[in-house]
Write a protein that holds these residues in place. Structure first.
Motif, PDB file in Angstrom:
ATOM      1  N   ASP A 255       0.816  -1.218   0.000  1.00  0.00           N
ATOM      2  CA  ASP A 255       0.000   0.000   0.000  1.00  0.00           C
ATOM      3  C   ASP A 255       0.850   1.268   0.000  1.00  0.00           C
ATOM      4  N   ILE A 256       2.163   1.130   0.056  1.00  0.00           N
ATOM      5  CA  ILE A 256       3.072   2.283   0.042  1.00  0.00           C
ATOM      6  C   ILE A 256       3.567   2.495  -1.381  1.00  0.00           C
ATOM      7  N   ASN A 257       3.346   3.710  -1.912  1.00  0.00           N
ATOM      8  CA  ASN A 257       3.688   3.930  -3.314  1.00  0.00           C
ATOM      9  C   ASN A 257       5.105   4.445  -3.531  1.00  0.00           C
ATOM     10  N   PHE A 258       5.831   4.768  -2.453  1.00  0.00           N
ATOM     11  CA  PHE A 258       7.223   5.176  -2.579  1.00  0.00           C
ATOM     12  C   PHE A 258       8.109   3.950  -2.811  1.00  0.00           C
ATOM     13  N   THR A 259       9.254   4.165  -3.466  1.00  0.00           N
ATOM     14  CA  THR A 259      10.120   3.045  -3.845  1.00  0.00           C
ATOM     15  C   THR A 259      11.078   2.709  -2.700  1.00  0.00           C
ATOM     16  N   PHE A 260      10.647   1.792  -1.845  1.00  0.00           N
ATOM     17  CA  PHE A 260      11.449   1.358  -0.711  1.00  0.00           C
ATOM     18  C   PHE A 260      11.587  -0.158  -0.713  1.00  0.00           C
ATOM     19  N   ASN A 261      12.712  -0.625  -0.177  1.00  0.00           N
ATOM     20  CA  ASN A 261      12.879  -2.031   0.152  1.00  0.00           C
ATOM     21  C   ASN A 261      12.498  -2.194   1.621  1.00  0.00           C
ATOM     22  N   TRP A 262      11.514  -3.030   1.906  1.00  0.00           N
ATOM     23  CA  TRP A 262      11.032  -3.221   3.272  1.00  0.00           C
ATOM     24  C   TRP A 262      11.492  -4.560   3.823  1.00  0.00           C
TER      25      TRP A 262
ATOM     26  N   ALA B 287      11.393 -14.067   8.613  1.00  0.00           N
ATOM     27  CA  ALA B 287      12.033 -12.879   8.042  1.00  0.00           C
ATOM     28  C   ALA B 287      11.442 -12.684   6.657  1.00  0.00           C
ATOM     29  N   ALA B 288      11.253 -11.415   6.253  1.00  0.00           N
ATOM     30  CA  ALA B 288      10.593 -11.174   4.976  1.00  0.00           C
ATOM     31  C   ALA B 288      11.116  -9.902   4.329  1.00  0.00           C
ATOM     32  N   TYR B 289      10.832  -9.817   3.024  1.00  0.00           N
ATOM     33  CA  TYR B 289      11.257  -8.665   2.210  1.00  0.00           C
ATOM     34  C   TYR B 289      10.151  -8.335   1.223  1.00  0.00           C
ATOM     35  N   PHE B 290       9.969  -7.017   0.985  1.00  0.00           N
ATOM     36  CA  PHE B 290       9.040  -6.574  -0.057  1.00  0.00           C
ATOM     37  C   PHE B 290       9.537  -5.254  -0.622  1.00  0.00           C
ATOM     38  N   ASN B 291       9.477  -5.136  -1.944  1.00  0.00           N
ATOM     39  CA  ASN B 291       9.874  -3.907  -2.645  1.00  0.00           C
ATOM     40  C   ASN B 291       8.607  -3.143  -3.036  1.00  0.00           C
ATOM     41  N   SER B 292       8.382  -2.002  -2.371  1.00  0.00           N
ATOM     42  CA  SER B 292       7.174  -1.224  -2.625  1.00  0.00           C
ATOM     43  C   SER B 292       7.416  -0.188  -3.716  1.00  0.00           C
ATOM     44  N   GLY B 293       6.331   0.383  -4.192  1.00  0.00           N
ATOM     45  CA  GLY B 293       6.418   1.452  -5.179  1.00  0.00           C
ATOM     46  C   GLY B 293       5.261   1.403  -6.144  1.00  0.00           C
ATOM     47  N   ALA B 294       4.853   2.563  -6.627  1.00  0.00           N
ATOM     48  CA  ALA B 294       3.811   2.635  -7.646  1.00  0.00           C
ATOM     49  C   ALA B 294       4.447   2.317  -8.993  1.00  0.00           C
ATOM     50  N   ASN B 295       4.731   1.035  -9.206  1.00  0.00           N
ATOM     51  CA  ASN B 295       5.389   0.581 -10.428  1.00  0.00           C
ATOM     52  C   ASN B 295       4.390   0.566 -11.576  1.00  0.00           C
ATOM     53  N   VAL B 296       4.529   1.525 -12.481  1.00  0.00           N
ATOM     54  CA  VAL B 296       3.578   1.637 -13.588  1.00  0.00           C
ATOM     55  C   VAL B 296       3.803   0.515 -14.602  1.00  0.00           C
ATOM     56  N   VAL B 297       2.734   0.168 -15.302  1.00  0.00           N
ATOM     57  CA  VAL B 297       2.822  -0.797 -16.394  1.00  0.00           C
ATOM     58  C   VAL B 297       2.975  -0.003 -17.687  1.00  0.00           C
ATOM     59  N   ARG B 298       4.118  -0.164 -18.321  1.00  0.00           N
ATOM     60  CA  ARG B 298       4.414   0.557 -19.556  1.00  0.00           C
ATOM     61  C   ARG B 298       4.116  -0.319 -20.766  1.00  0.00           C
ATOM     62  N   PRO B 299       3.850   0.277 -21.907  1.00  0.00           N
ATOM     63  CA  PRO B 299       3.755  -0.519 -23.128  1.00  0.00           C
ATOM     64  C   PRO B 299       5.062  -1.274 -23.357  1.00  0.00           C
ATOM     65  N   PRO B 300       5.012  -2.484 -23.852  1.00  0.00           N
ATOM     66  CA  PRO B 300       6.231  -3.301 -23.948  1.00  0.00           C
ATOM     67  C   PRO B 300       7.287  -2.732 -24.877  1.00  0.00           C
ATOM     68  N   GLN B 301       6.908  -1.822 -25.778  1.00  0.00           N
ATOM     69  CA  GLN B 301       7.883  -1.276 -26.717  1.00  0.00           C
ATOM     70  C   GLN B 301       8.599  -0.045 -26.189  1.00  0.00           C
ATOM     71  N   VAL B 302       8.299   0.387 -24.964  1.00  0.00           N
ATOM     72  CA  VAL B 302       8.861   1.627 -24.417  1.00  0.00           C
ATOM     73  C   VAL B 302      10.140   1.350 -23.643  1.00  0.00           C
ATOM     74  N   ASP B 303      11.158   2.183 -23.878  1.00  0.00           N
ATOM     75  CA  ASP B 303      12.403   2.143 -23.108  1.00  0.00           C
ATOM     76  C   ASP B 303      12.303   3.204 -22.013  1.00  0.00           C
ATOM     77  N   PRO B 304      12.132   2.812 -20.739  1.00  0.00           N
ATOM     78  CA  PRO B 304      11.935   3.811 -19.681  1.00  0.00           C
ATOM     79  C   PRO B 304      13.176   4.604 -19.334  1.00  0.00           C
TER      80      PRO B 304
END
Length: 951
Positions: free
Chosen positions: A603-610, A618-635
């Motif tokens: 639920d956290i949209n900032f890019t953090f490693n939790w 013990a656990a890990y999760f990478n948060s962030g509002a990771n957008v879905v880009r068209p497959p032909q786009v170079d970000p």
């Protein structure tokens, strides 16, 4: 008036303000102690936050500090313990760990209570003797939040006030137009140029997100009420922060003036500022395009792309990842045949103008490079000052905001070992954020206990209605900055509404076939010299030009047509959305398992490693509002502003889109161990910058744990802390790159005896661990000092010598604009040989640098099989003997570079003082400074935790 009489006058004014009122009235200090909350840590939880909890000082305390160096209580009492670990970690035991960390248990024993009081009837605040941190217990949820706001203002009011103005771009009007103030307000305003209506809209949107959203806004409003209650009482009682007198906002004698109350939208501003600083990634696409163009110009497209691929290290097969259990999580990668990439015309790109109509001192250029090279002095008493103004000028003569506040940094680090590999069978964690060294610290300590909330730890001041990093009743969590790419650059064609010819300065653009005007957001800053500010009067306007695709950052031409380059961030207009995830972290009913925590982190949209531990998991999760880009786009490149290349499901009206699902985010439970030092999250996940490659500072943690586990060893709190501490005093270049440099040098004898002796110095240092540690505690002289100086002088010469001749100067310089070549403890460099581009005393080091690029190229020259490397080295034009000569020639040049050039000195240090150049300095945001401490590459807030049981 004589100097003596003027000094007496200063104290007379201070006495009026500060007569015994350095804390709330004594009658408020004897509230009954609440019952402690359930605590399953069994005295095995520890934490520390230097320099200390208190960040407020009355006017008389400011005067005492400036004249005599005295410190307000609890403003610096965690600094010595933090400093000591660098020298004594090797002898650490379970019996001595509390000499370096605080007790992180819930509650305060009766004999450790410094004071207890009730700012209103439904909340009790207890301050402990050891740190002065507030332990807040509410009989109602509103009371708990009110108490959190009240306590935050008690400890960090002026910091919070300055930061809310920095986020709005209005510091200069508040505290004077010093260059540092202007530089920081410009940077933060450019990242989040919001109107008041947009700030309020963020709150309204969260309030509609179900019960948790409505509760979050109620919590925030009660928190703001607490802040304002303290402001009113402190102003009336004259124990408010003395900086309000120094900045001219309150009269020292009459008490007339005003501390502006906080508003809920101020909290959104703080969230936006912190999120932009620590929780984003990407946005460097224009610089990437310029560098690639220069490579194409030099080598042609095919060879240029080969070199770019290796430099970019998008998915370097040698890069360590936090997840190493075989899972792959693709994100942010460039397709093989991208579409929509926009190449600016060479030499056409300029930065978007931000400052308009400067007058007076505002017309002076803000020279960031000069400020980097000469930071201001922080801790110099001025007993010979001629008058009150001169005494107080020590507070704000260079501004209330240090330049280091705006420097990008990682939130490091995390070391977590699962219960299968610990002595006790329970997971062990040593983790914390690296938020920089400031006085007062940006973070604040607290315990929160009330209906639906039970937590203890650290939060950013002004956002402490929830604990952001810390522990619950039977679990603990922390974060590091992840920095995956959530910012894209779009290219909009400029136009004129009347159909006339556009220029690069046009303020309209084509959006889906229509010429529409850019939206402008403005701030007007005007300042007069105040009591502690030597900057003459001045004014200017800040103007942000915004498009549907975000603020304009650059302008230029593409095939001769004028364009603007914009950055759209997935968290833009949505910084406060993360409030719901943090609310869950604090709710004992919401977090009952590792997977509960991961779901909350999603639920956290900032890019953090939790990172998370309890007694079992013990656990890990990478948060962030990771957008879905068209497959032909170079970000990683500027993209054409065409619907075909926009984020999937993107709504330009509210900047929402389709985001990656929980399952698509890097995540894991009970991997053998986890490390993070802002390194690669998982195989397949591309970094936004090219530092996550073959050599990364995370290597210093990873191999120390992996090698012990491979040998069958187990860990406890002490041994895991020692891994962190040893890595924190180790020079990454010495451990991971120097051995290969020496291998190439050793392919033939070194004929020059003097140079051979210098090579041997480097070898001895590397074989002894490559650490930057004192000969003895307090000596301020390093072991292997000569070798360390040699490496510091050699690295910029080495990198340039290896790469510039083959790349050519334009391409080499363009690549250094993408990634600076070095970030050593004594400073950072951006491509010029021997130039100390910045010497910020920032502690955190080796995050950015051409460490992997040098390593790969040298190993290619040696004939090694180098996964992800070039077919032939750039160094020496592909000739190993010529490359070896480059190493020797640059080493010889480094050997005769005077110490005064390697460590050029600044307001803190004499030129040539190696230890001082490395030393950590707490940059002032206000009037209190602290002594320098020895360098260690370590989090600023840190927990050491191991839960022996759980609910």
């Amino acid at each position: 008036m004589s100097r003596l009489s003027r000094t007496v006058a200063v104290f007379a004014v201070a006495a009026v303000v500060g007569t015994g009122l350095t804390a709330p009235p004594a009658s408020a200090r004897h509230a009954p102690l609440p019952e402690p909350a359930p605590d399953y840590c069994g005295e095995q939880c520890h934490d520390i936050l230097p320099p200390g909890q208190s960040g407020n000082a009355t006017f008389i305390e400011l005067i005492g500090h400036l004249l005599f160096g005295t410190l307000p209580k609890h403003s610096g009492d965690q600094l010595d313990a933090y400093d000591e670990l660098a020298a004594r970690y090797s002898s650490l035991t379970t019996d001595t760990i509390d000499e370096f960390f605080n007790d992180h248990s819930f509650g305060v024993p009766a004999d450790q209570v410094e004071r207890s009081y009730r700012p209103r009837e439904d909340v009790t605040i207890v301050r402990d003797k050891s740190t002065g941190a507030p332990h807040i217990t509410g009989t109602t949820r509103s009371g708990t939040m009110f108490g959190a706001g009240y306590a935050a203002a008690e400890d960090k009011l002026f910091l919070m006030d300055v930061m809310r103005r920095a986020g709005r771009g209005t510091v200069s009007s508040f505290a004077g137009g010093a260059p540092a103030n202007r530089a920081l307000e410009q940077q933060f305003f450019a990242a989040a140029p919001y109107t008041e209506e947009e700030l309020q809209q963020q709150l309204d949107d969260v309030a509609r997100k179900g019960e948790r959203g409505a509760q979050a806004i109620e919590d925030l409003e009660s928190y703001v009420e607490g802040i304002n209650a303290y402001i009113e009482k402190a102003h009336r009682g004259r124990y408010f922060p003395g900086e309000y007198v120094a900045t001219g906002h309150i009269d020292a004698i009459t008490n007339k003036g005003r501390i502006e109350p906080f508003k809920p939208t101020d909290i959104v501003v703080l969230a936006a500022l912190i999120g932009a600083q620590f929780g984003g990634g990407g946005g460097n696409e224009v610089q990437n395009a310029i560098a690639r163009l220069e490579l194409h110009e030099r080598f042609g497209v095919e060879r240029g792309e080969e070199i770019w691929r290796v430099f970019r290290a998008e998915n370097d097969p040698e890069a360590i990842s936090t997840i190493h259990d075989g899972q792959v999580f693709p994100y942010g990668n460039a397709p093989e045949d991208p579409e929509g990439v926009v190449w600016p015309d060479r030499g056409s790109v300029i930065e978007q103008q931000l400052v308009f109509d400067p007058t007076g001192s505002a017309a002076e250029r803000v020279d960031t490079a000069a400020k980097n090279a000469a930071p201001r002095r922080h801790d110099v008493p001025r007993p010979d000052s001629d008058d009150q103004t001169e005494v107080l000028r020590g507070i704000f003569d260079d501004g209330v905001l240090p330049e280091s506040l705006g420097r990008a940094r990682g939130m490091s680090n995390a070391l977590v070992v699962s219960g299968a590999h610990t002595d006790s069978g329970h997971p062990v964690a040593v983790f914390g954020p690296q938020t920089g060294y400031f006085a007062p610290q940006l973070l604040t300590l607290q315990e929160l206990q009330g209906p639906g909330i039970s937590s203890k730890g650290a939060s950013f001041a002004g956002l402490s209605f929830y604990t952001l990093l810390g522990r619950g009743q039977d679990y603990a969590w922390s974060a590091t900055t992840a920095g995956q790419d959530i910012i894209d650059t779009y290219t909009v064609e400029l136009c004129e509404p009347d159909g006339g010819p556009a220029t690069i300065h046009s303020s309209s653009y084509l959006f889906r076939g229509e010429c529409v005007p850019m939206r402008t957001v403005e701030r007007h800053n005007e300042w007069e010299p105040n009591l502690g500010d030597s900057t003459p009067k001045g004014s200017y306007r800040l103007v942000s030009f915004r498009t549907h695709y975000g603020p304009v950052t650059h302008r230029g031409t593409v095939d001769g047509k004028p364009v603007a380059f914009t950055t759209v961030r997935s968290t833009f207009l949505h910084e406060i959305d993360s409030i719901i995830g943090f609310q869950k972290f604090n709710d004992p009913e919401a977090i009952t398992s590792a997977e509960d925590f991961q779901r909350a982190a999603h639920d956290i949209n900032f890019t953090f490693n939790w990172f998370y531990v309890d007694a079992d998991d013990a656990a890990y999760f990478n948060s962030g509002a990771n957008v879905v880009r068209p497959p032909q786009v170079d970000p990683s490149m500027p993209i054409a502003s065409d619907p075909a290349y926009e984020w999937e499901g993107w709504n330009p009206d509210d900047n929402t889109a389709r985001y990656m699902s929980f399952e698509e985010h890097p995540h894991s439970i009970n991997q053998d161990y986890y490390i993070s030092w802002n390194n690669k999250q998982a195989p397949g996940t591309a970094g936004a910058l090219p530092e996550k490659g073959a050599v990364h500072r995370g290597d210093l943690l990873d191999h120390r744990i992996a090698e012990r586990l491979e040998a069958g060893d187990t860990f406890d709190r002490v041994s895991l802390t020692q891994v962190m501490a040893e890595a924190g005093v180790t020079d990454l270049r010495a451990e991971r790159v120097l051995p290969d440099l020496l291998r190439l040098i050793d392919t033939e004898p070194v004929d020059d005896p003097e140079l051979a002796a210098r090579v041997d110095e480097l070898r001895e240092w590397s074989e002894d661990g490559g650490r930057r540690v004192e000969t003895e505690r307090g000596s301020h002289v390093y072991e292997h000092a000569s070798a360390i100086q040699l490496m510091d002088a050699w690295w910029p010469l080495l990198v340039r010598g290896m790469f510039e001749p083959e790349l050519g100067t334009p391409a080499y310089q363009a690549l250094t604009d993408v990634l600076r070549i070095n970030e050593s403890p004594s400073g950072w460099q951006n491509g010029e040989p021997g130039l100390q581009s910045g010497q910020g005393h920032q502690g955190s080091a080796f995050q950015h640098g051409w460490f992997g690029q040098v390593s790969k190229d040298v190993r290619v020259a040696l004939g090694d099989d180098v996964p992800g490397g070039l077919d032939e080295s750039l160094c020496g034009g592909g000739d190993a003997s010529a490359c070896r000569q480059v190493l020797l020639d640059t080493l010889a040049e480094a050997a005769v570079t005077p110490a005064e050039e390697v460590y050029p000195g600044d307001a803190e240090c004499e030129a040539g003082d190696q230890w001082c150049a490395d030393a950590i300095v707490h940059s002032k945001i206000g009037g209190i400074g602290h002594k320098k401490v020895t360098w260690q590459n370590r989090p600023t807030y840190q927990q050491v935790v191991e839960f022996p049981s759980r609910r």
